[in-house]
Design a protein around this motif. Sequence first.
Motif, short mmCIF file in Angstrom:
data_model
loop_
_atom_site.label_atom_id
_atom_site.label_comp_id
_atom_site.label_asym_id
_atom_site.label_seq_id
_atom_site.Cartn_x
_atom_site.Cartn_y
_atom_site.Cartn_z
N ASP A 1 0.83 -1.21 0.00
CA ASP A 1 0.00 0.00 0.00
C ASP A 1 0.86 1.26 0.00
O ASP A 1 0.59 2.22 -0.73
N LEU A 2 1.91 1.25 0.82
CA LEU A 2 2.79 2.42 0.85
C LEU A 2 3.48 2.62 -0.49
O LEU A 2 3.60 3.74 -1.00
N ARG A 3 3.94 1.53 -1.11
CA ARG A 3 4.61 1.66 -2.40
C ARG A 3 3.65 2.16 -3.48
O ARG A 3 3.98 3.07 -4.26
N ASN A 4 2.45 1.59 -3.52
CA ASN A 4 1.47 2.04 -4.52
C ASN A 4 1.09 3.51 -4.32
O ASN A 4 0.95 4.27 -5.28
N MET B 1 1.77 6.35 -7.13
CA MET B 1 0.63 7.08 -7.72
C MET B 1 0.76 8.58 -7.50
O MET B 1 0.45 9.38 -8.38
N MET B 2 1.24 8.99 -6.30
CA MET B 2 1.42 10.42 -6.05
C MET B 2 2.51 10.98 -6.96
O MET B 2 2.40 12.10 -7.46
N ARG B 3 3.57 10.18 -7.19
CA ARG B 3 4.64 10.64 -8.09
C ARG B 3 4.11 10.75 -9.52
O ARG B 3 4.43 11.69 -10.25
N ALA B 4 3.26 9.79 -9.94
CA ALA B 4 2.69 9.84 -11.30
C ALA B 4 1.70 10.98 -11.47
O ALA B 4 1.61 11.59 -12.55
N LEU B 5 0.96 11.29 -10.41
CA LEU B 5 0.00 12.40 -10.50
C LEU B 5 0.68 13.75 -10.51
O LEU B 5 0.06 14.76 -10.84
N MET C 1 8.53 6.12 2.10
CA MET C 1 7.73 5.14 2.83
C MET C 1 7.95 5.22 4.33
O MET C 1 7.17 4.68 5.11
N GLU C 2 9.01 5.90 4.74
CA GLU C 2 9.30 6.05 6.16
C GLU C 2 8.55 7.22 6.80
O GLU C 2 8.60 7.39 8.01
N ASN C 3 7.86 8.01 5.98
CA ASN C 3 7.15 9.18 6.53
C ASN C 3 5.94 8.79 7.37
O ASN C 3 5.47 9.60 8.18
N VAL D 1 -2.96 5.90 5.15
CA VAL D 1 -2.58 5.66 3.75
C VAL D 1 -3.66 4.88 3.03
O VAL D 1 -3.94 5.13 1.84
N LYS D 2 -4.31 3.94 3.72
CA LYS D 2 -5.40 3.18 3.08
C LYS D 2 -6.55 4.09 2.64
O LYS D 2 -7.17 3.85 1.61
N GLU D 3 -6.81 5.12 3.42
CA GLU D 3 -7.87 6.07 3.04
C GLU D 3 -7.42 7.00 1.92
O GLU D 3 -8.21 7.36 1.05
#
Length: 426
Positions: free
Chosen positions: A5-8, A12-16, A24-26, A94-96
């Motif tokens: 989930d963290l990787r996706n 996705m945020m980088r692609a957007l 991922m450590e944030n 992150v899930k939300e």
Amino acid sequence: MSYRDLRNFTEMMRALGYPRLISMENFRTPNFSLVAEVLIWLVQRYDPNADIPTDTDTEQDRIIFIKSVAQFMATKAHIKLNTKRLYQADGYAVKELIKVTSVLYNAMKTNTNDKDSEEDPTNGNSALSFDLSSKISDLKASRQLASLITSKGASLYDLLGKEVELRELRTTAINRPLEINEIEKGLRGSIKSVEQDMDKTRTMLENVASDEANLEAKIDKKKTELERNQKRLQTLQSVRPSFMDEYEKLEGDLSKFYEQFIEKYRNLTCLEHQLDEMNRAEQDRIEETENSLKKMQNRLKDEEDRLKMSDDILGDDLTGLGVLDDDEDDDDDDDDSDDDGEAQKPTKGKFRQPAKDRQGNPRVFGSMGANISDEESGSSLEGDSISVDDDDEDLLDEPEGLDDDDLDVGRARKKPEVDLDSDNDF
């Protein structure tokens, strides 16, 4: 929270085109400032005109911020967010966040071919941005699909309601042993029905040629009739009818008669209008004459009442003096007065006869002196009697604004009935 989930989420945020690099450590520890920044960026990316409070200094401000974002996503994007997890600002948040970023990422992928590869120099966002207005064209199809889903769901619900009865029939049919004779009979019946349908189609195909020939014959026949009728029409249009001259003459006479009728009708209407006006004026004049006659009668009646009152006063005075005659003398005097009146009738005017009092005694007009002889009293009474000439009365009673006819009628109506005054009354 999972590593996937963290990787996706970060990819996705980088692609957007999120301007900040997310690690991922944030999210190992609660980081509300980063979650708030990501939520604000996602809301602005979804709707640039959205009005979301951005204050996160106090606890109350953070609660209001999370509620407003969740309400916006529920109303605009139909995405349900868990506010408690968002407020935790850790891996569960992150899930939300993936729910919102996945929608934007999928929309971006569908519109990748229609976008330019160059970045926008004004805001620095990626060229892979998308516009939700492109989805409006699919709104009609989605509505139709929703109605279709509803109808199919209703029919499926009805069929599932019959499943209880059909289950028993299905199990009995499955458990029943197969009979070859029945199967062959059913197959033969189906084969016969198929052969009958094939024969019907063959006969229809064979009849197509004959039907086509019949239609062509009918078309040729109609064409010949049309040509014949057109030729007949041309001949009729070229030939002048024999009665056309008489028709034109009668038409001219009709127009003349119509003009005469219109003129006579107009004159008749005008004359009827004038006649109505004359009748109305005559009616008004008659009413005015009747009103004037009524006024004249009332005036004459008042005058008679006034004379009667004066006669009553004079009679009372003479009665007090004792000047009265007997009934026999009254009768003789009346006879003599009638004879003398016929002999001595004046040519113009009449003397008013003295009125009688309530006991039937004659009232005497004269002086107030006592011990008067009959001759003196007669002469004095004759001298003192009041005579009114008709012309004088007409002059006094003649109303202004009346013609001679009205005055004659007034004289005839208002002339009082008087007898000649004579000395024999005394």
